[in-house]
Design an enzyme around this catalytic site. Structure first.
Site, PDB file in Angstrom:
ATOM      1  N   HIS A 196       0.867  -1.175   0.000  1.00  0.00           N
ATOM      2  CA  HIS A 196       0.000   0.000   0.000  1.00  0.00           C
ATOM      3  C   HIS A 196       0.911   1.235   0.000  1.00  0.00           C
ATOM      4  O   HIS A 196       1.856   1.309   0.791  1.00  0.00           O
ATOM      5  CB  HIS A 196      -0.855   0.050   1.262  1.00  0.00           C
ATOM      6  CG  HIS A 196      -2.012  -0.897   1.282  1.00  0.00           C
ATOM      7  ND1 HIS A 196      -1.885  -2.246   1.078  1.00  0.00           N
ATOM      8  CD2 HIS A 196      -3.334  -0.674   1.498  1.00  0.00           C
ATOM      9  CE1 HIS A 196      -3.088  -2.798   1.164  1.00  0.00           C
ATOM     10  NE2 HIS A 196      -3.989  -1.873   1.418  1.00  0.00           N
ATOM     11  N   GLU A 199      -2.032   6.153  -0.490  1.00  0.00           N
ATOM     12  CA  GLU A 199      -3.465   6.207  -0.165  1.00  0.00           C
ATOM     13  C   GLU A 199      -3.652   7.484   0.655  1.00  0.00           C
ATOM     14  O   GLU A 199      -4.252   8.456   0.181  1.00  0.00           O
ATOM     15  CB  GLU A 199      -3.884   4.965   0.633  1.00  0.00           C
ATOM     16  CG  GLU A 199      -5.348   4.973   1.095  1.00  0.00           C
ATOM     17  CD  GLU A 199      -5.694   3.795   2.018  1.00  0.00           C
ATOM     18  OE1 GLU A 199      -4.779   3.209   2.620  1.00  0.00           O
ATOM     19  OE2 GLU A 199      -6.908   3.491   2.154  1.00  0.00           O
ATOM     20  N   ASP A 277     -11.183  -3.535  -1.680  1.00  0.00           N
ATOM     21  CA  ASP A 277     -10.449  -3.235  -0.441  1.00  0.00           C
ATOM     22  C   ASP A 277     -11.054  -3.950   0.771  1.00  0.00           C
ATOM     23  O   ASP A 277     -10.585  -5.031   1.140  1.00  0.00           O
ATOM     24  CB  ASP A 277     -10.373  -1.718  -0.221  1.00  0.00           C
ATOM     25  CG  ASP A 277      -9.152  -1.286   0.581  1.00  0.00           C
ATOM     26  OD1 ASP A 277      -8.313  -2.134   0.895  1.00  0.00           O
ATOM     27  OD2 ASP A 277      -9.034  -0.073   0.881  1.00  0.00           O
TER      28      ASP A 277
HETATM   29  N1  HPA Z   1      -5.206   0.685   3.875  1.00  0.00           N
HETATM   30  C1  HPA Z   1      -4.330   0.280   4.778  1.00  0.00           C
HETATM   31  N2  HPA Z   1      -4.498  -0.794   5.516  1.00  0.00           N
HETATM   32  C2  HPA Z   1      -5.604  -1.512   5.359  1.00  0.00           C
HETATM   33  C3  HPA Z   1      -6.563  -1.140   4.440  1.00  0.00           C
HETATM   34  C4  HPA Z   1      -6.348   0.017   3.647  1.00  0.00           C
HETATM   35  O1  HPA Z   1      -7.136   0.423   2.785  1.00  0.00           O
HETATM   36  N3  HPA Z   1      -7.548  -2.060   4.534  1.00  0.00           N
HETATM   37  C5  HPA Z   1      -7.182  -2.952   5.467  1.00  0.00           C
HETATM   38  N4  HPA Z   1      -6.005  -2.627   5.966  1.00  0.00           N
HETATM   39 ZN    ZN Z   2      -6.111  -2.028   1.298  1.00  0.00          ZN
END
Ligand code: HPA
Ligand code: ZN
Length: 334
Positions: A196, A199, A277
């Site tokens: 990730h 975001e 997600d």
């Molecule tokens: N971002 C970061 N961590 C997470 C997410 C997310 O969208 N969903 C579950 N853990």
């Molecule tokens: Zn995620």
């Protein structure tokens, strides 16, 4: 063909899906009662009403609280089977499931309990629905790299049952740079690497994930739009982005879907995919993400096909597995 029918008919891969984020309140309460676990909410209705998030952390607090209902192999099996039933109805032909073992081992649930239940569901989904799947272990980035190494150690006897590793949880203040040694080790072990990035965190975290961790895909990545040089690089290198539009709105990365930059990223030539997600928390599974995004941004059928094709091309599968999906996709109208 109406949009709903068209979207469900698209053969697609789901590449950004936290299996713990598919825990619907009904199953959460059933499991909590079975396992004699106390939840912070009194009812299914009260739980759903609590799903009003202001940012990533406000969601994660509830997500980890809900995951406490999952204790036994059968719980993880039922959780994943409920997801696969939804995925099948949405036209998913292949799913790469993230799971967070540290969330469970911290409560005394063995790594094997989690893996056994999820893997049994993956096999059952192949038999029942013809859906292929992979498991990707996510390290919690709010914990230390040493704790990540401990999670990897627990996984080590089962590496053949895992396809990759990822990085999730609280992004801000926990840059990819914190996990350089851990990801280098995972690379040596032959695992696929994703993370990730971008975001809530800045574009620099996307650059770090690519350069310091060597990831093959970026999960989310929408903040790349703030850095023109990065945007050009992502387009040139065709780095897949696993974008999750309904999640982004719920966690206030964008104020609403019409303001989402998915179409701008697509127009800039990036390899954009659409994913759900944590659909139990964000109000829609993958088909709903495609439909609502198409309506809000005016995506054409051709663009939706391109997004589905991107997902199939970005999946960690062999060309022999991919070819029949791509052929089927090509038969759909533009
Ligand atoms: N971002 C970061 N961590 C997470 C997410 C997310 O969208 N969903 C579950 N853990
Ligand atoms: Zn995620």
């Amino acid at each position: 063909m109406d949009l709903d029918t068209f979207v469900r008919a698209l053969p697609k891969a789901e590449l950004h899906l936290h299996i713990e984020g598919t825990l619907e309140p009904e199953l959460m309460f059933a499991l909590a009662a079975r396992n004699r676990i106390a939840l912070p909410w009194k009812s299914v209705e009260e739980t759903r009403a609590a799903y009003a998030f202001s940012d990533l952390q406000s969601f994660l607090d509830l997500y980890y609280a809900g995951a406490a209902a999952l204790c036994h192999e059968q719980d993880f099996f039922e959780l994943a089977m409920a997801y696969f039933a939804r995925a099948h109805a949405d036209g998913v032909v292949h799913a790469e499931l993230f799971f967070d073992p540290q969330t469970h081992t911290a409560r005394g649930v063995a790594f094997e309990t989690v893996l056994d239940g999820l893997e049994r569901a993956c096999r059952a989904a192949q038999a029942r629905y013809g859906i292929s799947s992979r498991l990707i272990l996510c390290f919690l980035r709010h914990l230390s790299e040493d704790e990540g190494f401990a999670a990897l150690e627990a996984a080590q006897p089962h590496l053949a049952r895992l396809h990759g590793v990822g990085l999730d949880s609280s992004e801000k203040g926990h840059p990819p740079a914190k996990f350089v040694r851990l990801f280098a080790r995972c690379r040596e072990l032959g695992l696929h690497l994703v993370a990730h990035a971008g975001e809530e965190g800045p574009p620099a975290y996307i650059v770090e994930a690519l350069e310091l961790l060597g990831v093959e895909r970026i999960d989310h990545g929408v903040r790349a739009a703030e850095d023109p040089a990065l945007l050009a690089r992502l387009a040139r290198e065709q780095v897949p982005l696993t974008v999750c539009p309904l999640s982004n709105v719920k966690l206030r990365v964008f104020p609403n879907l019409a303001a989402h930059n998915l179409k701008a990223l697509l127009d800039a030539g990036l390899k954009v995919t659409i994913n759900s997600d944590d659909p139990a928390y964000f109000g829609g599974y993958i088909a709903q993400n495609y439909i609502d995004t198409a309506e809000a941004l005016g995506l054409s059928r051709g663009e939706l096909k391109r997004i589905a094709r991107n997902s199939l091309e970005a999946a960690f599968v062999t060309e022999a597995e991919r070819a029949p999906w791509l052929r089927r996709l090509a038969t759909l109208p533009d």
